[in-house]
Design a protein around this motif. Structure first.
Motif, PDB file in Angstrom:
ATOM      1  N   GLY A 484       0.765  -1.500   0.009  1.00  0.00           N
ATOM      2  CA  GLY A 484      -0.231  -0.181   0.311  1.00  0.00           C
ATOM      3  C   GLY A 484       1.298   1.016   0.121  1.00  0.00           C
ATOM      4  O   GLY A 484       2.099   1.475   0.197  1.00  0.00           O
ATOM      5  N   TYR A 485       0.399   2.058  -0.441  1.00  0.00           N
ATOM      6  CA  TYR A 485       1.192   3.325  -0.779  1.00  0.00           C
ATOM      7  C   TYR A 485       0.542   4.599  -0.454  1.00  0.00           C
ATOM      8  O   TYR A 485      -1.185   4.744  -0.924  1.00  0.00           O
ATOM      9  N   ARG A 486       0.555   5.703   0.429  1.00  0.00           N
ATOM     10  CA  ARG A 486       0.294   7.122   0.566  1.00  0.00           C
ATOM     11  C   ARG A 486       1.170   8.466  -0.125  1.00  0.00           C
ATOM     12  O   ARG A 486       1.931   7.948   0.062  1.00  0.00           O
ATOM     13  N   ILE A 487       0.927   9.431   0.072  1.00  0.00           N
ATOM     14  CA  ILE A 487       1.453  10.872  -0.549  1.00  0.00           C
ATOM     15  C   ILE A 487       1.488  11.627   1.051  1.00  0.00           C
ATOM     16  O   ILE A 487      -0.500  11.899   1.198  1.00  0.00           O
ATOM     17  N   ASP A 488       1.876  11.992   1.072  1.00  0.00           N
ATOM     18  CA  ASP A 488       1.525  12.792   2.572  1.00  0.00           C
ATOM     19  C   ASP A 488       2.823  14.125   2.266  1.00  0.00           C
ATOM     20  O   ASP A 488       3.708  14.431   1.341  1.00  0.00           O
ATOM     21  N   VAL A 489       2.159  15.579   2.463  1.00  0.00           N
ATOM     22  CA  VAL A 489       2.390  16.468   2.081  1.00  0.00           C
ATOM     23  C   VAL A 489       2.122  17.701   3.229  1.00  0.00           C
ATOM     24  O   VAL A 489       1.938  17.790   4.134  1.00  0.00           O
ATOM     25  N   THR A 490       3.662  18.235   3.215  1.00  0.00           N
ATOM     26  CA  THR A 490       3.991  19.273   4.679  1.00  0.00           C
ATOM     27  C   THR A 490       4.137  20.660   3.844  1.00  0.00           C
ATOM     28  O   THR A 490       5.068  20.649   2.833  1.00  0.00           O
ATOM     29  N   ASP A 491       3.700  21.436   5.088  1.00  0.00           N
ATOM     30  CA  ASP A 491       4.127  23.273   4.406  1.00  0.00           C
ATOM     31  C   ASP A 491       5.515  23.698   5.437  1.00  0.00           C
ATOM     32  O   ASP A 491       5.500  24.840   5.955  1.00  0.00           O
ATOM     33  N   ASP A 492       5.932  22.967   6.312  1.00  0.00           N
ATOM     34  CA  ASP A 492       7.331  22.268   7.320  1.00  0.00           C
ATOM     35  C   ASP A 492       5.927  21.983   8.237  1.00  0.00           C
ATOM     36  O   ASP A 492       7.430  22.862   9.688  1.00  0.00           O
ATOM     37  N   ARG A 493       5.305  22.474   8.444  1.00  0.00           N
ATOM     38  CA  ARG A 493       4.293  22.776  10.010  1.00  0.00           C
ATOM     39  C   ARG A 493       3.114  21.581  10.049  1.00  0.00           C
ATOM     40  O   ARG A 493       2.739  21.003  10.981  1.00  0.00           O
ATOM     41  N   ASN A 494       2.428  22.011   8.988  1.00  0.00           N
ATOM     42  CA  ASN A 494       0.994  21.299   8.776  1.00  0.00           C
ATOM     43  C   ASN A 494       0.989  20.080   7.410  1.00  0.00           C
ATOM     44  O   ASN A 494       2.051  20.352   6.619  1.00  0.00           O
ATOM     45  N   THR A 495       0.707  18.519   7.873  1.00  0.00           N
ATOM     46  CA  THR A 495       1.054  17.673   7.173  1.00  0.00           C
ATOM     47  C   THR A 495      -0.367  17.539   6.653  1.00  0.00           C
ATOM     48  O   THR A 495      -1.297  17.172   7.602  1.00  0.00           O
ATOM     49  N   VAL A 496      -0.506  17.089   5.359  1.00  0.00           N
ATOM     50  CA  VAL A 496      -2.159  15.855   5.521  1.00  0.00           C
ATOM     51  C   VAL A 496      -1.335  14.205   4.720  1.00  0.00           C
ATOM     52  O   VAL A 496      -0.243  15.021   3.487  1.00  0.00           O
ATOM     53  N   LYS A 497      -2.324  14.474   4.750  1.00  0.00           N
ATOM     54  CA  LYS A 497      -1.797  13.076   4.284  1.00  0.00           C
ATOM     55  C   LYS A 497      -3.432  12.508   2.979  1.00  0.00           C
ATOM     56  O   LYS A 497      -4.267  12.520   3.155  1.00  0.00           O
ATOM     57  N   SER A 498      -2.927  11.127   1.910  1.00  0.00           N
ATOM     58  CA  SER A 498      -3.541  11.086   1.331  1.00  0.00           C
ATOM     59  C   SER A 498      -4.684   9.682   1.916  1.00  0.00           C
ATOM     60  O   SER A 498      -4.061   8.821   2.557  1.00  0.00           O
ATOM     61  N   SER A 499      -5.738   9.414   1.661  1.00  0.00           N
ATOM     62  CA  SER A 499      -5.983   8.119   1.780  1.00  0.00           C
ATOM     63  C   SER A 499      -4.916   7.025   0.722  1.00  0.00           C
ATOM     64  O   SER A 499      -4.013   7.283   0.434  1.00  0.00           O
ATOM     65  N   THR A 500      -5.277   5.367   1.174  1.00  0.00           N
ATOM     66  CA  THR A 500      -3.827   4.168   0.936  1.00  0.00           C
ATOM     67  C   THR A 500      -4.581   3.799  -0.370  1.00  0.00           C
ATOM     68  O   THR A 500      -5.546   3.396  -0.311  1.00  0.00           O
ATOM     69  N   ALA A 501      -3.630   3.604  -1.566  1.00  0.00           N
ATOM     70  CA  ALA A 501      -4.135   2.756  -2.425  1.00  0.00           C
ATOM     71  C   ALA A 501      -2.682   1.394  -2.206  1.00  0.00           C
ATOM     72  O   ALA A 501      -1.841   1.271  -2.123  1.00  0.00           O
ATOM     73  N   SER A 502      -3.833   0.467  -3.018  1.00  0.00           N
ATOM     74  CA  SER A 502      -2.130  -1.251  -2.751  1.00  0.00           C
ATOM     75  C   SER A 502      -3.255  -1.268  -4.018  1.00  0.00           C
ATOM     76  O   SER A 502      -3.964  -1.733  -4.626  1.00  0.00           O
ATOM     77  N   VAL A 503      -1.564  -2.541  -4.144  1.00  0.00           N
ATOM     78  CA  VAL A 503      -1.491  -3.173  -5.038  1.00  0.00           C
ATOM     79  C   VAL A 503      -0.572  -4.413  -4.995  1.00  0.00           C
ATOM     80  O   VAL A 503       0.331  -5.015  -4.240  1.00  0.00           O
ATOM     81  N   LYS A 504      -0.970  -5.561  -6.042  1.00  0.00           N
ATOM     82  CA  LYS A 504      -0.237  -6.859  -5.462  1.00  0.00           C
ATOM     83  C   LYS A 504       0.972  -6.662  -6.576  1.00  0.00           C
ATOM     84  O   LYS A 504       1.220  -6.384  -8.068  1.00  0.00           O
ATOM     85  N   VAL A 505       1.957  -6.823  -6.476  1.00  0.00           N
ATOM     86  CA  VAL A 505       3.552  -6.554  -6.984  1.00  0.00           C
ATOM     87  C   VAL A 505       3.443  -8.223  -7.748  1.00  0.00           C
ATOM     88  O   VAL A 505       3.355  -8.800  -7.282  1.00  0.00           O
ATOM     89  N   HIS A 506       4.024  -8.228  -9.062  1.00  0.00           N
ATOM     90  CA  HIS A 506       4.218  -9.571 -10.349  1.00  0.00           C
ATOM     91  C   HIS A 506       5.278 -10.116 -10.467  1.00  0.00           C
ATOM     92  O   HIS A 506       6.005  -9.208  -9.832  1.00  0.00           O
TER      93      HIS A 506
END
Length: 506
Positions: A484-506
C-alpha cells in the motif's frame, strides 16, 4: 535488496517550474507560511460599505471610509449593527470594535497616526465632527478618543491622503487653499497646533498618495498631476520635506506619459527604510498598472513589476510588499496570465518584486461606488489589516474589513488524492498529482510504502496552475507482495495525508 526510486515529471510540470522565480519568495517557513503573514483570515468585525483608509496606533486600528454601520463577523448586512459614521476603531488583537465613535458628516479618505502613537489625524470630505466645524481634516487623541480642540486647519476641498513625520502632517487631495493660502493639492501643518507650514509643492492636479521617507527628508507624492511647482513631474514626485522643492527621481520616468488611448497615474505609495514603492492604475486596455521600487534618497529604480490590474493598496512588512489590486495578468512578470481570475490580494518580494507565497482573495462589490476590492492596508510584524469594498474573503461573507496574522499555523495544504499504482515485475510505479497551499509555493511530498518512506520531493505549485503529475518507481518490493502507498504533503508545519492505495506486485 537495495531499493531504487526514480522520479519522472511530466513535460507540463517542467515548463511550469521554469517560470517560478528562485530565491526567498518560494521558500516555505517553519511557522507554516512563507511570507510575513498567513493567508488565513482572522475574526474581524465588518462594515456596511467601503473602507478606504486604515492606520494603526499601538493596539488600535482605525478604519475610515464610506460606511455608516459596523457589525459582528458572520452577521448579515443590517443585522446586529452599531452606528459608526465614516470612522471606527478596532482592537488589533481581537478585531472587535472600541468605543471610538465620533460623528462625522462626510466620508473619510485618509488616516494617519503619529509615530509616538498618541494622535490620529483623519482627512476626507467632512465639514463637521460631533457638530463642531472641521473642514476636511481633524485630529483626535488616541488615549481619550476625543477631538482635539483648537486644531482646525481649514482645507477647501477633499483630503485624500495623509502622512505624519515628526511634527509635520503632510496631506494631499483636491483642495486649492488651506487657511486662505493658495496650496494646490498639497500642504503641511504642525502636528502640535495645526499651524500651516511653508511646505507647498503646488501640484497642478489631484494628489492621491502622500508618504514620507523613512528618515523624513523626502516626501513622495502621486496622482494624476503633470507638474510640481510648474515643472514636469508626471504622476510621481520626490520633494524636499522642508521647502517642497521637487528633486530628481529617475524612477518616475518608468511611468508612461498619457496617450489618446491610455492614461495611468500613481494611486498608492509605501515606504520602508530607504526604499519607496509606487503603485499605478491605468485607464485603457493594457495600460500600465505596475509597481516601481526605488531608492528613497537617489530616486533611482530598484525593480519594476508590470502586472495588469490597478494597484489600490500597498503595505511593506518585513521582507514583503503586500498589494491590493485587481491583478488579472502577470504574465509580463513570468506569473499567471489572463483567464485565471482576478487576484485581489498578492505579495511581492521587496528584494526583487517576484510574487511570493500568500494567496488569499476577496471579491469586489459590483454595487459599490468604487467596485475594485481592497482599497487600504495597515499593519506591522504582528499582522495585516485590509479594507475595501469587498463582500467576501476566501469565498465567505466578510464585508469591508478583514485581517491576517503572523501567528504560527497558517493554511493547511489541500489533501492529495491517493496515488495511481501500476504493478510490474518486482516494482511498482506510482503517479500522484500535486496540490496547492495558499500560504506556500514550495511543498514537500513524501511517498510511503506502508510505514516506510521511500522518498521525499520538493515541488512548487500555485493554485492557478494546471495540476501537475509526478511519477515515482519503487523497486524495493518483491513479486507476490501486496503493498500500500500513500502521499504525505507538508508545508514544514502542517501535514496532510492521502488515502492508501494498494496493489499486488507481479
Amino acid at each position: 535488496m537495495k531499493k531504487l526510486v526514480l522520479v519522472v515529471v511530466t513535460a507540463a510540470a517542467v515548463v511550469a517550474a521554469a517560470l517560478i522565480p528562485s530565491g526567498p519568495p518560494v521558500q516555505a517557513a517553519s511557522k507554516g507560511f512563507g511570507s510575513a503573514v498567513s493567508a488565513v483570515k482572522q475574526t474581524t468585525w465588518q462594515t456596511n460599505a467601503s473602507v478606504t483608509a486604515l492606520a494603526v496606533a499601538g493596539n488600535t486600528v482605525y478604519a475610515g471610509g464610506l460606511f455608516t454601520r459596523i457589525r459582528p463577523p458572520g452577521a448579515a448586512k443590517g443585522v446586529q449593527e452599531s452606528v459608526r459614521t465614516y470612522v471606527a476603531a478596532f482592537n488589533k488583537t481581537t478585531g472587535a470594535p472600541t468605543t471610538f465613535a465620533p460623528k462625522l458628516n462626510g466620508a473619510v479618505r485618509g488616516i494617519a497616526t503619529s509615530p509616538d502613537g498618541k494622535w490620529v489625524v483623519l482627512g476626507g470630505d467632512f465639514t463637521t465632527v460631533n457638530g463642531v466645524k472641521r473642514s476636511k481634516i481633524a485630529k483626535f487623541s488616541v488615549a481619550t478618543g476625543q477631538l482635539v480642540a483648537g486644531w482646525d486647519p481649514v482645507v477647501s476641498a477633499r483630503v485624500k491622503s495623509i502622512d505624519i513625520y515628526g511634527n509635520s502632517v503632510f496631506f494631499g487631495g483636491a483642495f486649492t487653499k488651506v487657511d486662505s493660502r493658495v496650496s494646490n493639492r498639497l500642504a503641511a501643518v504642525k502636528l502640535t497646533d495645526g499651524t500651516l507650514l511653508p511646505w507647498n509643492p503646488n501640484a497642478d492636479d489631484d494628489v492621491y498618495a502622500v508618504r514620507a521617507s523613512g528618515n523624513g527628508t523626502r516626501v513622495f507624492v502621486g496622482g494624476p498631476f503633470e507638474t510640481i511647482n510648474g515643472k514636469d513631474h508626471y504622476s510621481l514626485a520626490m520633494v524636499n520635506s522642508t521647502n517642497g522643492t521637487a528633486l530628481a527621481m529617475p524612477a518616475a520616468s518608468l511611468i508612461p506619459k498619457p496617450t489618446w488611448g491610455c492614461t495611468t497615474r500613481v494611486k498608492v505609495i509605501e515606504t520602508q527604510g530607504n526604499k519607496v514603492f509606487a503603485g499605478n492604475g491605468g485607464d485603457g486596455a493594457g495600460c500600465y498598472d505596475g509597481i516601481i521600487a526605488a531608492d528613497a534618497t537617489t530616486g533611482k529604480a530598484l525593480w519594476q513589476s508590470n502586472c495588469l490590474g490597478a494597484n489600490e493598496a500597498l503595505k511593506a512588512i518585513d521582507g514583503w510588499l503586500y498589494k491590493g489590486s485587481h491583478a488579472h495578468d502577470c504574465s509580463q512578470d513570468g506569473s499567471f496570465g489572463d483567464g485565471t481570475g482576478t487576484h485581489f490580494l498578492l505579495v511581492q518580494s521587496i528584494a526583487n518584486g517576484k510574487i511570493g507565497p500568500w494567496f488569499p482573495n476577496t471579491d469586489a462589490d459590483p454595487n459599490s461606488t468604487t467596485q475594485v476590492g481592497p482599497l487600504a492596508f495597515a499593519g506591522d510584524s504582528t499582522g495585516l489589516w485590509a479594507g475595501g469594498d469587498f463582500l467576501k474573503v476566501a469565498g465567505k461573507g466578510q464585508q469591508g474589513l478583514t485581517r491576517f496574522s503572523s501567528a504560527p499555523g497558517g493554511a493547511v495544504p489541500a489533501v492529495p488524492k491517493a496515488p495511481a499504482l501500476t504493478a510490474g515485475a518486482a516494482k511498482v510505479t506510482l503517479k500522484f498529482t500535486d496540490v496547492y497551499d495558499v500560504d506556500n509555493i514550495t511543498l514537500t511530498y513524501s511517498v510511503y510504502r506502508g510505514t516506510t518512506k521511500i522518498g521525499s520531493y520538493k515541488y512548487n505549485s500555485y493554485y492557478w496552475d494546471k495540476r501537475k503529475t509526478y511519477t515515482v518507481t519503487d523497486t524495493g518490493v518483491k513479486s507476490g507482495q501486496t503493498v500500500g502507498y500513500r502521499i504525505d504533503v507538508t508545508d514544514d508545519r502542517n501535514t496532510v495525508k492521502s488515502s492508501t492505495a494498494s496493489v499486488k506486485v507481479h
